[in-house]
Design a protein around this motif. Structure first.
Motif, mmCIF file in Angstrom:
data_model
loop_
_atom_site.group_PDB
_atom_site.id
_atom_site.type_symbol
_atom_site.label_atom_id
_atom_site.label_comp_id
_atom_site.label_asym_id
_atom_site.label_seq_id
_atom_site.Cartn_x
_atom_site.Cartn_y
_atom_site.Cartn_z
ATOM 1 N N GLY A 188 0.617 -1.015 0.126
ATOM 2 C CA GLY A 188 -0.095 0.010 -0.054
ATOM 3 C C GLY A 188 0.851 1.314 -0.036
ATOM 4 N N ARG A 189 2.019 1.170 -0.208
ATOM 5 C CA ARG A 189 3.016 2.237 -0.283
ATOM 6 C C ARG A 189 3.732 2.601 -1.578
ATOM 7 N NH1 ARG A 189 6.656 5.365 3.116
ATOM 8 N NH2 ARG A 189 8.520 5.719 2.366
ATOM 9 N N ALA A 190 3.425 3.699 -2.067
ATOM 10 C CA ALA A 190 3.894 4.009 -3.364
ATOM 11 C C ALA A 190 5.032 5.011 -3.306
ATOM 12 C CB ALA A 190 3.103 4.860 -4.320
ATOM 13 N N GLU A 191 6.148 4.653 -3.967
ATOM 14 C CA GLU A 191 7.483 5.548 -4.025
ATOM 15 C C GLU A 191 7.734 5.975 -5.358
ATOM 16 O OE1 GLU A 191 10.632 2.723 -2.672
ATOM 17 O OE2 GLU A 191 9.758 2.467 -0.544
ATOM 18 N N ALA A 192 8.268 7.330 -5.212
ATOM 19 C CA ALA A 192 8.503 7.691 -6.726
ATOM 20 C C ALA A 192 9.412 9.109 -6.609
ATOM 21 C CB ALA A 192 7.087 8.227 -7.472
ATOM 22 N N PRO A 193 10.239 9.224 -7.515
ATOM 23 C CA PRO A 193 11.066 10.635 -7.379
ATOM 24 C C PRO A 193 10.331 11.768 -7.924
ATOM 25 C CG PRO A 193 11.661 9.384 -9.469
ATOM 26 C CD PRO A 193 10.517 8.514 -8.812
ATOM 27 N N LEU A 194 10.604 13.043 -7.184
ATOM 28 C CA LEU A 194 10.048 14.129 -7.460
ATOM 29 C C LEU A 194 11.424 14.910 -8.064
ATOM 30 C CD1 LEU A 194 7.811 16.244 -7.720
ATOM 31 C CD2 LEU A 194 8.441 16.953 -5.455
ATOM 32 N N ASP A 195 11.238 15.442 -9.288
ATOM 33 C CA ASP A 195 12.419 16.220 -9.981
ATOM 34 C C ASP A 195 11.806 17.460 -10.249
ATOM 35 O OD1 ASP A 195 14.320 13.943 -10.232
ATOM 36 O OD2 ASP A 195 12.909 13.059 -11.782
ATOM 37 N N LEU A 196 12.678 18.371 -9.728
ATOM 38 C CA LEU A 196 12.491 19.975 -9.922
ATOM 39 C C LEU A 196 13.837 20.462 -10.776
ATOM 40 C CD1 LEU A 196 11.510 20.714 -6.341
ATOM 41 C CD2 LEU A 196 9.973 19.904 -8.060
ATOM 42 N N ALA A 197 13.436 20.772 -12.023
ATOM 43 C CA ALA A 197 14.554 21.251 -13.001
ATOM 44 C C ALA A 197 13.800 21.917 -14.104
ATOM 45 C CB ALA A 197 15.255 19.758 -13.257
ATOM 46 N N GLU A 198 14.641 23.007 -14.586
ATOM 47 C CA GLU A 198 14.066 23.685 -15.645
ATOM 48 C C GLU A 198 12.934 24.467 -15.496
ATOM 49 O OE1 GLU A 198 15.194 21.472 -18.817
ATOM 50 O OE2 GLU A 198 17.285 21.448 -18.736
ATOM 51 N N GLY A 199 12.437 24.600 -14.365
ATOM 52 C CA GLY A 199 11.345 25.226 -14.257
ATOM 53 C C GLY A 199 9.933 24.217 -14.138
ATOM 54 N N GLU A 200 10.318 23.150 -14.145
ATOM 55 C CA GLU A 200 9.148 22.050 -14.100
ATOM 56 C C GLU A 200 9.164 21.199 -13.144
ATOM 57 O OE1 GLU A 200 8.395 21.737 -19.114
ATOM 58 O OE2 GLU A 200 9.283 20.283 -17.965
ATOM 59 N N ALA A 201 8.232 20.777 -12.623
ATOM 60 C CA ALA A 201 8.063 19.595 -11.441
ATOM 61 C C ALA A 201 7.692 18.433 -12.092
ATOM 62 C CB ALA A 201 7.212 20.048 -10.301
ATOM 63 N N LYS A 202 8.268 17.213 -11.997
ATOM 64 C CA LYS A 202 7.920 16.057 -12.517
ATOM 65 C C LYS A 202 8.034 14.727 -11.374
ATOM 66 C CE LYS A 202 9.707 17.040 -17.245
ATOM 67 N NZ LYS A 202 10.538 16.509 -18.207
ATOM 68 N N LEU A 203 6.654 14.271 -11.437
ATOM 69 C CA LEU A 203 6.772 13.098 -10.521
ATOM 70 C C LEU A 203 6.686 11.711 -11.167
ATOM 71 C CD1 LEU A 203 6.061 12.103 -7.454
ATOM 72 C CD2 LEU A 203 3.660 12.079 -8.078
ATOM 73 N N ALA A 204 7.786 10.958 -10.991
ATOM 74 C CA ALA A 204 7.993 9.638 -11.771
ATOM 75 C C ALA A 204 8.098 9.858 -13.367
ATOM 76 C CB ALA A 204 6.996 8.616 -11.496
ATOM 77 N N GLY A 205 8.714 11.148 -13.721
ATOM 78 C CA GLY A 205 8.885 11.481 -14.896
ATOM 79 C C GLY A 205 7.654 12.192 -15.637
ATOM 80 N N VAL A 206 6.602 12.442 -15.093
ATOM 81 C CA VAL A 206 5.321 13.151 -15.659
ATOM 82 C C VAL A 206 5.046 14.473 -15.011
ATOM 83 C CG1 VAL A 206 2.753 12.974 -15.686
ATOM 84 C CG2 VAL A 206 4.128 10.739 -15.835
ATOM 85 N N LYS A 207 5.157 15.526 -15.982
ATOM 86 C CA LYS A 207 4.975 16.718 -15.541
ATOM 87 C C LYS A 207 3.719 17.136 -14.749
ATOM 88 C CE LYS A 207 4.820 21.528 -17.019
ATOM 89 N NZ LYS A 207 5.078 22.484 -18.285
ATOM 90 N N ILE A 208 3.977 17.681 -13.627
ATOM 91 C CA ILE A 208 2.681 17.887 -12.524
ATOM 92 C C ILE A 208 2.419 19.370 -12.409
ATOM 93 C CG2 ILE A 208 2.917 15.565 -11.691
ATOM 94 C CD1 ILE A 208 4.199 17.057 -9.078
ATOM 95 N N GLY A 209 3.341 20.313 -12.582
ATOM 96 C CA GLY A 209 3.196 21.696 -12.815
ATOM 97 C C GLY A 209 4.610 22.366 -12.953
ATOM 98 N N ASP A 210 4.360 23.834 -13.091
ATOM 99 C CA ASP A 210 5.433 24.815 -13.373
ATOM 100 C C ASP A 210 6.031 25.456 -12.001
ATOM 101 O OD1 ASP A 210 5.564 24.496 -16.195
ATOM 102 O OD2 ASP A 210 3.562 25.532 -16.240
ATOM 103 N N LEU A 211 7.228 25.576 -12.022
ATOM 104 C CA LEU A 211 7.821 26.377 -10.947
ATOM 105 C C LEU A 211 8.159 27.849 -11.066
ATOM 106 C CD1 LEU A 211 10.723 23.558 -10.559
ATOM 107 C CD2 LEU A 211 8.613 23.811 -9.113
ATOM 108 N N THR A 212 7.659 28.511 -10.053
ATOM 109 C CA THR A 212 7.858 30.017 -10.039
ATOM 110 C C THR A 212 9.157 30.469 -9.190
ATOM 111 O OG1 THR A 212 6.318 30.029 -8.372
ATOM 112 C CG2 THR A 212 5.468 30.292 -10.734
#
Length: 218
Positions: A188-212
């Protein structure tokens, strides 16, 4: 203790200089009860108890352990008006911008400042999250780095974020599918990387938003 910005803390404090060595390790330990923080312009926070441990190791740099229990938040807080517990261990390099002033933030970034989250955990309503990783700021003062996240009840947490309009429906659908898939065979536990780079936030490689930018820094 009452300080600038409306901060009120009650409890006990202990100041130590570490073991008797040629270069002692300065440290401060605070054990607090009935912690209240009410900064100007922000909703008040309260906790039944809190612990702080600051260390300054000449070789490894500064680090801080923080833990709060039974945290009362605003009625309209993201995951509800109370969090059961929150704790984290941080280490950092560079002149940490304690006051959040633009010049301090700029100086910290220009000095190559980094915050390393060695371990963090929060239990707050639908959210049960752990995190570790390292963060800094890019040339545009946006967050830059990566975190390894672990979450229980992740689908409900994503749904809550979508419900209050912080996540677009398409991104929420993708995030929920990834979380559900990641929990299979993992208790029941999920693990994934959150990458913050070049103005984008990506969860497990999927863009989830822009960074300001975190500030209007020089």
């Amino acid at each position: 203790v009452e300080g600038a910005g409306g901060l009120r803390l009650t409890g006990a404090a202990r100041l130590g200089a570490g073991a008797a060595t040629p270069q002692p390790e300065p440290r401060i330990s605070l054990n607090l009860v009935d912690v209240t923080a009410a900064p100007a312009g922000a909703a008040p926070l309260a906790a039944s108890a809190g612990d702080f441990r600051w260390r300054n190791d000449p070789a490894a740099g500064q680090s801080l352990d923080v833990a709060f229990r039974e945290i009362a938040l605003a009625e309209n807080a993201l995951f509800g008006p109370q969090a059961n517990a929150a704790q984290a261990t941080f280490a950092w390099t560079g002149p940490l911008p304690l006051h959040g002033a633009p010049r301090e933030i700029a100086a910290w970034r220009d000095a190559g400042g980094q915050v390393r989250i060695e371990a963090a955990h929060i239990a707050w309503g639908a959210l049960d999250l752990t995190a570790s990783g390292q963060l800094g700021l890019d040339a545009a003062y946006r967050l830059d780095g990566s975190l390894d996240l672990g979450v229980r009840n992740g689908v409900a947490a994503v749904q809550r974020i979508q419900d209050i309009g912080l996540l677009a429906p398409q991104a929420a659908t993708a995030a929920k599918a990834l979380v559900a898939l990641a929990t299979l065979g993992n208790g029941g536990r999920a693990e994934a990387p959150l990458d913050l780079a070049e103005g984008e936030a990506k969860l497990a490689g999927v863009k989830i938003g822009d960074l300001t930018p975190v500030c209007a820094c020089p």
